[in-house]
Design an enzyme around this catalytic site. Sequence first.
Site, mmCIF file in Angstrom:
data_model
loop_
_atom_site.group_PDB
_atom_site.id
_atom_site.type_symbol
_atom_site.label_atom_id
_atom_site.label_comp_id
_atom_site.label_asym_id
_atom_site.label_seq_id
_atom_site.Cartn_x
_atom_site.Cartn_y
_atom_site.Cartn_z
ATOM 1 N N MET A 37 0.566 -4.227 11.721
ATOM 2 C CA MET A 37 1.334 -5.442 11.437
ATOM 3 C C MET A 37 2.825 -5.113 11.383
ATOM 4 S SD MET A 37 -1.025 -7.829 9.050
ATOM 5 C CE MET A 37 -0.664 -7.076 7.493
ATOM 6 N N TYR A 39 6.519 -3.066 10.573
ATOM 7 C CA TYR A 39 7.264 -2.482 9.453
ATOM 8 C C TYR A 39 6.717 -1.082 9.182
ATOM 9 C CZ TYR A 39 11.031 -2.915 6.228
ATOM 10 O OH TYR A 39 12.243 -2.758 5.616
ATOM 11 N N HIS A 41 5.670 2.847 8.849
ATOM 12 C CA HIS A 41 5.998 3.986 7.989
ATOM 13 C C HIS A 41 5.260 5.208 8.529
ATOM 14 C CE1 HIS A 41 2.022 3.258 6.372
ATOM 15 N NE2 HIS A 41 2.368 2.021 6.003
ATOM 16 N N HIS A 44 1.551 4.878 9.588
ATOM 17 C CA HIS A 44 1.334 4.319 10.925
ATOM 18 C C HIS A 44 1.635 5.371 11.999
ATOM 19 C CE1 HIS A 44 2.579 0.448 8.759
ATOM 20 N NE2 HIS A 44 1.401 0.105 9.253
ATOM 21 N N GLN A 155 -7.883 5.281 6.791
ATOM 22 C CA GLN A 155 -8.855 5.198 5.690
ATOM 23 C C GLN A 155 -8.233 4.561 4.455
ATOM 24 O OE1 GLN A 155 -9.990 9.306 5.598
ATOM 25 N NE2 GLN A 155 -11.739 8.982 6.957
ATOM 26 N N LYS A 156 -6.924 4.430 4.436
ATOM 27 C CA LYS A 156 -6.231 3.732 3.344
ATOM 28 C C LYS A 156 -6.850 2.343 3.125
ATOM 29 C CE LYS A 156 -2.503 1.593 1.334
ATOM 30 N NZ LYS A 156 -2.576 0.284 1.887
ATOM 31 N N GLN A 160 -11.670 -2.307 5.345
ATOM 32 C CA GLN A 160 -11.332 -2.763 6.707
ATOM 33 C C GLN A 160 -11.977 -1.843 7.748
ATOM 34 O OE1 GLN A 160 -7.327 -4.172 7.938
ATOM 35 N NE2 GLN A 160 -7.103 -2.145 8.793
ATOM 36 N N SER A 193 3.394 -0.811 3.942
ATOM 37 C CA SER A 193 4.560 -1.665 4.210
ATOM 38 C C SER A 193 4.918 -2.456 2.958
ATOM 39 C CB SER A 193 4.252 -2.628 5.362
ATOM 40 O OG SER A 193 3.776 -1.920 6.477
ATOM 41 N N ARG A 194 3.921 -2.744 2.118
ATOM 42 C CA ARG A 194 4.153 -3.547 0.912
ATOM 43 C C ARG A 194 4.879 -2.762 -0.181
ATOM 44 N NH1 ARG A 194 -1.003 -6.109 2.571
ATOM 45 N NH2 ARG A 194 -0.536 -8.319 2.904
HETATM 46 P P1 AMP Z 1 -1.142 -2.450 8.659
HETATM 47 O O1 AMP Z 1 0.148 -2.473 9.417
HETATM 48 O O2 AMP Z 1 -0.971 -2.404 7.174
HETATM 49 O O3 AMP Z 1 -2.109 -3.508 9.135
HETATM 50 O O4 AMP Z 1 -1.838 -1.060 9.008
HETATM 51 C C1 AMP Z 1 -2.098 -0.693 10.346
HETATM 52 C C2 AMP Z 1 -2.961 0.546 10.359
HETATM 53 O O5 AMP Z 1 -2.308 1.608 9.660
HETATM 54 C C3 AMP Z 1 -4.320 0.352 9.656
HETATM 55 O O6 AMP Z 1 -5.320 1.051 10.364
HETATM 56 C C4 AMP Z 1 -4.072 0.976 8.294
HETATM 57 O O7 AMP Z 1 -5.247 1.435 7.674
HETATM 58 C C5 AMP Z 1 -3.169 2.132 8.684
HETATM 59 N N1 AMP Z 1 -2.417 2.610 7.524
HETATM 60 C C6 AMP Z 1 -1.643 1.877 6.683
HETATM 61 N N2 AMP Z 1 -1.139 2.656 5.705
HETATM 62 C C7 AMP Z 1 -1.603 3.908 5.938
HETATM 63 C C8 AMP Z 1 -1.454 5.176 5.280
HETATM 64 N N3 AMP Z 1 -0.714 5.295 4.181
HETATM 65 N N4 AMP Z 1 -2.080 6.247 5.807
HETATM 66 C C9 AMP Z 1 -2.845 6.124 6.923
HETATM 67 N N5 AMP Z 1 -3.029 4.971 7.585
HETATM 68 C C10 AMP Z 1 -2.417 3.882 7.096
#
Ligand code: AMP
Length: 289
Positions: A37, A39, A41, A44, A155-156, A160, A193-194
């Site tokens: 989504m 933003y 870090h 990602h 796995q965070k 999901q 991102s949050r």
């Molecule tokens: P999001 O942008 O939050 O939808 O996350 C996109 C992908 O990045 C998803 O597969 C998340 O599980 C993964 N993700 C988010 N934060 C982390 C993290 N701290 N470590 C590993 N993967 C992450």
Amino acid sequence: MTANHSTNMRTIRTVSEMQATADELRKDRRIAFVPTMGYLHEGHLALVRKARELADVVVVSIFVNPIQFGPTEDLARYPRDFDRDAALLEKERTDIIFYPNDGEMYEKGFTTYVEVRKLEDHLCGKTRLGHFTGVATVVAKLFNIVKPHCAVFGQKDYQQLMVIERMVKDLNMDVEIVPYPTVREPDGLAMSSRNTYLSDIERKKARLISASLRKAEEMVGSGERNTDTIRRAVDDVLHQEDGIDVEYINICDTGTLEDVPVIAGRAVLAVACRIGKTRLIDNTILTEA
Ligand code: AMP
């Protein structure tokens, strides 16, 4: 695997162009996909690096999926910065950013949803009604658009990951799901991102979330098996400071996400809490020594 992936990253905004590009690439290349989504870090970017190892072409999608947000959730204020994300992705040698808008993904008349039953009834699914249907639906659509051979998920977001793995099995999707471990800040906070929503004081409190998981791991390491006892200890760590509202602390079967009374083999400890207005989640796998 060929090393001659393109050095010029492309941004594709339409479904039809992404599908045509994927068809062309699939003639002689392997496509690895990382849905996000935005933003971005380090968490990602670690997924993107993993994808780079797995295939010839790396596609990253950036799409803040409106149908996975509830009416009182943070869709409108979810952080967005495409230029920053694109610069980070270029450094990681991403080949294609798929960056559709809402209308491109959900045309007028859209009415088909993917519901992964039972798994949605636990953990975050209990309070975020419809969230995992929104996630499964957008991931199914993205798989049909990007046509990847494999896709990397963190796995965070453990629930999901389970939902996506189940969907892929149940619907015979021809995509390999590759899990990736949680990437953390130096003090242990899972990257998200949050996290940018947190004030300095809230950010300091947030370290207790991962500290509570480490406490549970230590207890299991020293022989504790009773999940009520472990959950109470996790709760105690989270209450070492004021201002952390615990939504759930559950210890569940790693596959079905049903609560387990004792740790036998492996179980997942999942935690969700609010610090101020920010909802944060984290988890760890507890393993019998
Ligand atoms: P999001 O942008 O939050 O939808 O996350 C996109 C992908 O990045 C998803 O597969 C998340 O599980 C993964 N993700 C988010 N934060 C982390 C993290 N701290 N470590 C590993 N993967 C992450």
